[in-house]
Design a protein around this motif. Sequence first.
Motif, mmCIF file in Angstrom:
data_model
loop_
_atom_site.group_PDB
_atom_site.id
_atom_site.type_symbol
_atom_site.label_atom_id
_atom_site.label_comp_id
_atom_site.label_asym_id
_atom_site.label_seq_id
_atom_site.Cartn_x
_atom_site.Cartn_y
_atom_site.Cartn_z
ATOM 1 N N GLN A 190 -56.224 -1.773 35.104
ATOM 2 C CA GLN A 190 -56.849 -0.826 34.188
ATOM 3 C C GLN A 190 -55.951 0.365 33.885
ATOM 4 O O GLN A 190 -55.811 0.779 32.730
ATOM 5 C CB GLN A 190 -58.171 -0.341 34.791
ATOM 6 C CG GLN A 190 -58.901 0.685 33.924
ATOM 7 C CD GLN A 190 -60.202 1.130 34.546
ATOM 8 O OE1 GLN A 190 -60.720 0.470 35.449
ATOM 9 N NE2 GLN A 190 -60.745 2.230 34.078
ATOM 10 N N ASP B 253 -59.963 4.750 19.413
ATOM 11 C CA ASP B 253 -59.442 3.566 20.087
ATOM 12 C C ASP B 253 -58.768 2.643 19.084
ATOM 13 O O ASP B 253 -59.124 2.622 17.905
ATOM 14 C CB ASP B 253 -60.573 2.790 20.776
ATOM 15 C CG ASP B 253 -61.079 3.501 22.015
ATOM 16 O OD1 ASP B 253 -60.259 4.127 22.701
ATOM 17 O OD2 ASP B 253 -62.295 3.433 22.288
ATOM 18 N N LEU C 201 -56.253 -5.059 20.950
ATOM 19 C CA LEU C 201 -55.160 -5.152 21.908
ATOM 20 C C LEU C 201 -54.711 -6.610 21.950
ATOM 21 O O LEU C 201 -55.473 -7.495 22.347
ATOM 22 C CB LEU C 201 -55.613 -4.698 23.299
ATOM 23 C CG LEU C 201 -54.570 -4.827 24.414
ATOM 24 C CD1 LEU C 201 -53.379 -3.906 24.153
ATOM 25 C CD2 LEU C 201 -55.177 -4.510 25.772
ATOM 26 N N CYS D 18 -60.689 -4.750 29.007
ATOM 27 C CA CYS D 18 -61.051 -4.485 27.607
ATOM 28 C C CYS D 18 -62.545 -4.651 27.349
ATOM 29 O O CYS D 18 -63.156 -3.830 26.666
ATOM 30 C CB CYS D 18 -60.256 -5.406 26.684
ATOM 31 S SG CYS D 18 -58.498 -5.027 26.622
ATOM 32 N N ASP D 19 -63.152 -5.698 27.898
ATOM 33 C CA ASP D 19 -64.556 -5.981 27.610
ATOM 34 C C ASP D 19 -65.511 -5.126 28.442
ATOM 35 O O ASP D 19 -66.514 -4.632 27.922
ATOM 36 C CB ASP D 19 -64.871 -7.458 27.863
ATOM 37 C CG ASP D 19 -64.160 -8.376 26.887
ATOM 38 O OD1 ASP D 19 -63.625 -7.872 25.887
ATOM 39 O OD2 ASP D 19 -64.139 -9.596 27.138
ATOM 40 N N ILE E 117 -62.999 -2.379 23.991
ATOM 41 C CA ILE E 117 -62.199 -2.615 22.790
ATOM 42 C C ILE E 117 -61.905 -4.106 22.670
ATOM 43 O O ILE E 117 -61.927 -4.843 23.656
ATOM 44 C CB ILE E 117 -60.878 -1.808 22.809
ATOM 45 C CG1 ILE E 117 -59.982 -2.273 23.959
ATOM 46 C CG2 ILE E 117 -61.132 -0.324 22.884
ATOM 47 C CD1 ILE E 117 -58.603 -1.641 23.949
ATOM 48 N N CYS F 256 -59.816 -7.515 22.241
ATOM 49 C CA CYS F 256 -58.513 -7.971 22.710
ATOM 50 C C CYS F 256 -58.341 -9.448 22.376
ATOM 51 O O CYS F 256 -59.316 -10.180 22.196
ATOM 52 C CB CYS F 256 -58.347 -7.733 24.216
ATOM 53 S SG CYS F 256 -59.506 -8.660 25.233
#
Length: 304
Positions: free
Chosen positions: A29, A50, A54, A72-73, A78, A80
């Motif tokens: 992270q 953001d 990604l 990410c989740d 966000i 990815c």
Amino acid sequence: SLEEKGITLRLPQPPRAYYKQFSARETDQDAIVHALNLARQVYGLNQNQDPQLLLVIQEYEAQVYGNVKYVCDSVLGIMCQCVVASNVGLDPRGRPTRGLDKKLAGLAMKINTKLGGEVGKIAGDVSLWVPAVMKGVRTLPRVMLMGADVTHPTNLPPDGTAATNAGPGRDMPSVAAVVATINSDCTRYIARVRQQPPLQEDITSMGEVVVDLLKAYKRHNNNALPDIIIMFRDGISEGQFTQVLQNELVALKTACMNVAPNYNPKVTFASVQKRHQTRFFPSRNDPRSMGPSGNVRPGLCVDT
């Protein structure tokens, strides 16, 4: 790749991209958050802005996939996309990639969907493929498709099984998920996930979730609500059907009234069964009923 699939892109300007190389030990992270902060600094973004996506290129499959998806989740929230380098023509040994155009098209469609784009939709007027919906209706109805399922813990210890609900595994929660469309073409979905008591089959938070989904639909459709709701409910055994139908259908209709006092859409609640022994065969008297493989043609619908 997208244009070859008939998908048109409208970009006012090329997307801004920030590149950073990670080692296999830097996919936790903190490393990902640090890379995002560097990208914000490069493009003058504040901490509340953001990136849209990604994109992670791995040397081999599952190298960092689990860590990236979790961060990410579940942590950052966000989008990815992970891809293996050799699948997109980036093999370090210089070997050519077979079917590169198809792989790039598939990757582009995944990214397009994650960024809110549409990959495909049913063409033509809805009255052509849902004539019953349009009977006596002058304006095109707004339809929301919904899907729901509950998954139960399967990795219980040997001394605690789902059948007996005994042992240390009895405290592991079940997880309920409900998805719904938020546009008129039924191509964009949003999802809500909730924990609930272990081995509970009916979705205890159905009312709360449906209210949330209807409000999201309303925000995306100029304060309009769907005229028709079609719910596809998976994972119900025959013995539980009546109980689940009574509880969840009542919760769904109550949620509609909670969103707006006079809101009373048409609701179809369909139980989807996959585990059955029913088999269909093409008719010997009608060659049109047989597909190239010798089975019935794809898309067969049997109304009983």
